[in-house]
Design a protein around this motif. Structure first.
Motif, PDB file in Angstrom:
ATOM      1  N   VAL A  66       4.542  -2.002   9.439  1.00  0.00           N
ATOM      2  CA  VAL A  66       4.314  -1.930   7.996  1.00  0.00           C
ATOM      3  C   VAL A  66       4.703  -3.265   7.359  1.00  0.00           C
ATOM      4  O   VAL A  66       5.779  -3.799   7.644  1.00  0.00           O
ATOM      5  CB  VAL A  66       5.187  -0.822   7.369  1.00  0.00           C
ATOM      6  CG1 VAL A  66       4.811  -0.606   5.909  1.00  0.00           C
ATOM      7  CG2 VAL A  66       5.086   0.468   8.157  1.00  0.00           C
ATOM      8  N   SER A 113       6.723  -5.996   2.260  1.00  0.00           N
ATOM      9  CA  SER A 113       6.475  -5.956   0.822  1.00  0.00           C
ATOM     10  C   SER A 113       5.895  -4.612   0.398  1.00  0.00           C
ATOM     11  O   SER A 113       6.192  -4.108  -0.695  1.00  0.00           O
ATOM     12  CB  SER A 113       5.532  -7.090   0.416  1.00  0.00           C
ATOM     13  OG  SER A 113       4.287  -6.986   1.102  1.00  0.00           O
ATOM     14  N   GLU A 114       5.053  -4.011   1.246  1.00  0.00           N
ATOM     15  CA  GLU A 114       4.474  -2.707   0.926  1.00  0.00           C
ATOM     16  C   GLU A 114       5.546  -1.620   0.984  1.00  0.00           C
ATOM     17  O   GLU A 114       5.601  -0.725   0.131  1.00  0.00           O
ATOM     18  CB  GLU A 114       3.348  -2.375   1.897  1.00  0.00           C
ATOM     19  CG  GLU A 114       2.165  -3.324   1.846  1.00  0.00           C
ATOM     20  CD  GLU A 114       1.210  -3.003   0.715  1.00  0.00           C
ATOM     21  OE1 GLU A 114       1.472  -2.041  -0.048  1.00  0.00           O
ATOM     22  OE2 GLU A 114       0.195  -3.716   0.596  1.00  0.00           O
ATOM     23  N   SER A 132       7.684  -1.237  -2.072  1.00  0.00           N
ATOM     24  CA  SER A 132       7.056  -0.712  -3.284  1.00  0.00           C
ATOM     25  C   SER A 132       7.403   0.758  -3.471  1.00  0.00           C
ATOM     26  O   SER A 132       8.031   1.382  -2.612  1.00  0.00           O
ATOM     27  CB  SER A 132       5.540  -0.871  -3.194  1.00  0.00           C
ATOM     28  OG  SER A 132       4.991   0.110  -2.314  1.00  0.00           O
ATOM     29  N   ALA A 146       4.995   2.976  -3.818  1.00  0.00           N
ATOM     30  CA  ALA A 146       3.749   3.679  -3.508  1.00  0.00           C
ATOM     31  C   ALA A 146       4.016   4.921  -2.662  1.00  0.00           C
ATOM     32  O   ALA A 146       4.877   4.915  -1.772  1.00  0.00           O
ATOM     33  CB  ALA A 146       2.793   2.747  -2.772  1.00  0.00           C
ATOM     34  N   VAL A 202       1.877   3.863   2.237  1.00  0.00           N
ATOM     35  CA  VAL A 202       1.817   2.434   2.546  1.00  0.00           C
ATOM     36  C   VAL A 202       0.972   2.245   3.798  1.00  0.00           C
ATOM     37  O   VAL A 202       0.937   3.104   4.684  1.00  0.00           O
ATOM     38  CB  VAL A 202       3.222   1.829   2.738  1.00  0.00           C
ATOM     39  CG1 VAL A 202       4.007   1.898   1.437  1.00  0.00           C
ATOM     40  CG2 VAL A 202       3.993   2.516   3.862  1.00  0.00           C
ATOM     41  N   CYS A 209      -0.340   1.098   7.431  1.00  0.00           N
ATOM     42  CA  CYS A 209       0.359   0.839   8.695  1.00  0.00           C
ATOM     43  C   CYS A 209      -0.643   0.737   9.832  1.00  0.00           C
ATOM     44  O   CYS A 209      -1.735   1.307   9.772  1.00  0.00           O
ATOM     45  CB  CYS A 209       1.398   1.919   8.994  1.00  0.00           C
ATOM     46  SG  CYS A 209       0.730   3.449   9.676  1.00  0.00           S
TER      47      CYS A 209
END
Length: 262
Positions: A169, A172-173, A176, A178, A181, A183
């Motif tokens: 992953v 930076s994601e 978040s 979110a 994410v 992957c």
């Protein structure tokens, strides 16, 4: 390389759900491709099959964790042409077998902050700009195919296998908020011979070596595999709506097709 400290069990659980599925319950599709090798103490390794599959799931929040509701389908391929096999010429015996592809419905899991093995943990390490999660599943339970009943199709009375996953992953994601994410993943499986291979308790094992990714949706699954699923049962293009059990495996599916082999 940086060891990534784990947070609370709740944080670890939510992180891994965001990686593996989607924390808000949105349906997610994971696709993989790879190969299957066989070895015996005095022979091999041999490249026996290609392998391609999908898992379609949704994560549903429940008290103390999540239910991961999934169906999965996978096909054994000719190792050279990559065509989906219907029959297989066994190089270990010279015989021919009907191929039983994977149609596991359901393939559900419960992930709890506090489970029977203690607090939930999602081991991870940061390598450059990626975080790598590993999930090692070590299995040993009574086989659905007792050897006395299925001497040509069972490696023994205990099913023993390992399912070894890595999820990659972008850091930076993951940082978040979110619900899901992106992957990519790797998967290695060590298991007994498949029941339909008709190798019984012959010493040896299978090793699956696959890689894949969480996709943007069913339309991103390769056309050939979507057609394979549609021809068998279009339900495998969608995740279950509700929890059910027990899970289906290649061993339980074989028993349903062959209630008694002796």
């Amino acid at each position: 390389m940086i060891d990534y400290p784990s947070g609370s069990p709740a944080d670890d659980l939510r992180d891994l759900i965001r990686v593996r599925a989607c924390a808000d319950g949105t349906e997610t599709v994971v696709w993989w491709t790879g190969d299957v090798y066989g070895w015996q103490p005095d022979d091999g390794p041999r490249h026996l099959f290609g392998f391609e599959g999908v898992n379609v799931g949704r994560a549903r929040a429940v008290p103390g964790g999540y239910e991961l509701l999934t169906r999965e389908a996978a096909a054994y391929l000719d190792p050279r042409t990559r065509e989906i096999l219907q029959t297989w010429n066994n190089p270990l015996t010279g015989g021919e077998a009907e191929v039983m592809h994977v149609w596991n419905d359901p393939a559900n899991q419960r992930w709890q902050e506090q489970g029977r093995f203690g607090p939930f943990r999602a081991p991870r390490v940061q390598i450059g700009d990626q975080v790598v999660f590993n999930v090692d599943v070590l299995l040993a339970y009574p086989s659905p195919l007792p050897a006395a009943e299925f001497p040509d199709h069972s490696a023994g009375d205990t099913y023993r296998a390992m399912e070894l996953f890595q999820f990659f992953v972008p850091a930076s994601e993951l940082a978040s908020d979110a619900a899901s994410v992106p992957c990519t993943l790797s998967w290695t499986r060590v298991s007994p011979w498949l029941p339909w291979m008709e190798l019984g308790a012959r010493p040896g094992a299978l090793v699956y070596h696959c890689r894949g990714a969480k996709l943007g949706g069913w339309d991103e699954v390769p056309d050939r595999f979507r057609e394979h699923v549609a021809a068998y049962d279009p339900a495998f293009a969608h995740a279950p709506e509700d929890w059910s059990e027990p899970n289906e495996t290649s061993w339980t599916a074989f028993r349903k097709r062959h209630p008694g082999s002796r």
